[in-house]
Scaffold this active site. Structure first.
Site, mmCIF file in Angstrom:
data_model
loop_
_atom_site.group_PDB
_atom_site.id
_atom_site.type_symbol
_atom_site.label_atom_id
_atom_site.label_comp_id
_atom_site.label_asym_id
_atom_site.label_seq_id
_atom_site.Cartn_x
_atom_site.Cartn_y
_atom_site.Cartn_z
ATOM 1 C CD GLU A 118 -2.949 -1.051 2.333
ATOM 2 O OE1 GLU A 118 -4.094 -1.486 2.175
ATOM 3 O OE2 GLU A 118 -2.510 -0.655 3.434
ATOM 4 C CG ASN B 225 -3.696 6.683 13.825
ATOM 5 O OD1 ASN B 225 -4.563 7.525 14.031
ATOM 6 N ND2 ASN B 225 -2.492 7.001 13.366
ATOM 7 C CB CYS C 77 0.999 6.993 11.644
ATOM 8 S SG CYS C 77 2.526 6.418 12.385
ATOM 9 C CD GLU D 223 13.643 0.158 9.453
ATOM 10 O OE1 GLU D 223 14.299 0.950 8.741
ATOM 11 O OE2 GLU D 223 13.041 0.496 10.491
ATOM 12 C CB CYS E 49 3.114 -1.203 13.458
ATOM 13 S SG CYS E 49 3.147 -1.001 11.668
#
Length: 348
Positions: free
Chosen positions: A94, A293, A336, A164, A121
């Site tokens: 994405e 988030n 994020c 990363e 994450c």
């Protein structure tokens, strides 16, 4: 699939020069090819009309041009757009387009999934599949430019998507050099920001190889909290990470960016803010404060607005530039820490 043919978008200018020379052609043809690939967005050698038919036929026989395919676009209520790309091996990644007043910021991915295991994450939930090739990194930008044919342009690039970047160092470095080359996409290094979880030796290497903006995903003022949130900290603890940050070249008035995701009850108290101020003392930096988030089945909560503002005020009191970042695209899981190509892949 293009079996046994090299994707010419994986090659640097020097590599294309060597390749063209091996075909018995003039080296300057490589610059023409680069211009066609990146300035004109050519998707086939047949479009490269400044090359003779014989050269184009040779290129078609020996090489190919492949780009990620846009599989789906979602638009947030705030104008943010999340683009799902399908790759040649049917992997999915994405990218995110974030609207500004006069231009767009492109947030691009460097890996399929991620193996860093950061607990806040969503991408970490899908695990790690593979590194992206240079063509798949630059190809996101090319396809996003196709997607935005008129109006505001992409002016800023943030390598903050899936993966990363410093764990895919060679391919990321090569992609950045193509992105910033006069014969590539022509972006200024000042307009590119790479975000890392803190692979210290590669931060040091990046400082020797390139001069781009660096953002550190910090998220904690102590080793104990950071190691709990981010396994990378167990290998590269804060003292070593911050030493690499102090040594990172920052010409002119550039500053390091520290990203700090505020998680309710974990790292967001006034005491945490005071510790953070002491930790970063002497580093020319700014802080991006990001509300956590939430995503499906996540173990953490977003802090209250009062908590976020109190944290910021302590940093400002200690003369730090601390910006509370708006969480763009939260309603489409584009903010994020929310990207996960796997989530949409399963629906296609």
């Amino acid at each position: 699939m293009h079996m046994n043919r090299i994707n010419i978008r994986d090659m640097s200018l020097e590599e294309i020069e060597s390749f063209i020379s091996s075909l018995g052609k003039e080296k300057y043809r490589a610059r023409q090819i680069m211009k066609w690939l990146y300035s004109q967005g050519a998707k086939s050698f047949d479009e490269m009309t400044t090359l003779s038919r014989a050269v184009r036929d040779q290129l078609n026989e020996m090489a190919c041009i492949t780009l990620p395919e846009i599989a789906r676009v979602q638009q947030s209520s705030d104008g943010t757009r999340k683009i799902l790309f399908r790759l040649q091996d049917n992997s999915f990644i994405e990218s995110v387009l974030i609207p500004g007043k006069h231009n767009w910021t492109a947030c691009i991915s460097t890996q399929v999934g991620c193996h860093m295991g950061c607990r806040f994450c969503f991408t970490a939930r899908q695990g790690f599949r593979r590194n992206l090739k240079p063509s798949e990194i630059t190809g996101q930008l090319t396809m996003l430019q196709f997607y935005l044919p008129e109006g505001p342009e992409i002016k800023n690039i943030v390598m903050m998507g899936m993966g990363e970047p410093l764990a895919n160092y060679r391919n990321t470095l090569k992609a950045i050099r193509i992105i910033t080359s006069d014969y590539g996409l022509g972006f200024s290094t000042r307009k590119i920001t790479l975000s890392t979880s803190g692979i210290t030796p590669m931060i040091e290497q990046l400082g020797r190889d390139l001069c781009i903006n660096l953002a550190i995903s910090l998220n904690a003022p102590t080793d104990s909290i950071r190691s709990e949130l981010m396994p990378v900290n167990r290998k590269y603890p804060l003292d070593r990470l911050l030493q690499a940050c102090r040594n990172y070249p920052m010409p002119g008035r550039r500053m390091l960016t520290f990203e700090y995701i505020l998680i309710d009850g974990v790292n967001s108290s006034p005491a945490h803010a005071e510790m953070l101020c002491r930790l970063l003392k002497g580093i020319r930096c700014k802080l991006n404060l990001i509300r956590f988030n939430e995503f499906p089945d996540c173990p953490f909560k977003t802090p209250s607005e009062e908590t976020v503002l109190a944290f910021q005020q302590i940093l400002v009191k200690h003369h730090y530039t601390a910006i509370i970042r708006a969480s763009r695209g939260r309603d489409i899981l584009a903010a994020c820490g929310q990207l996960s190509g796997k989530a949409l892949e399963e629906k296609l």
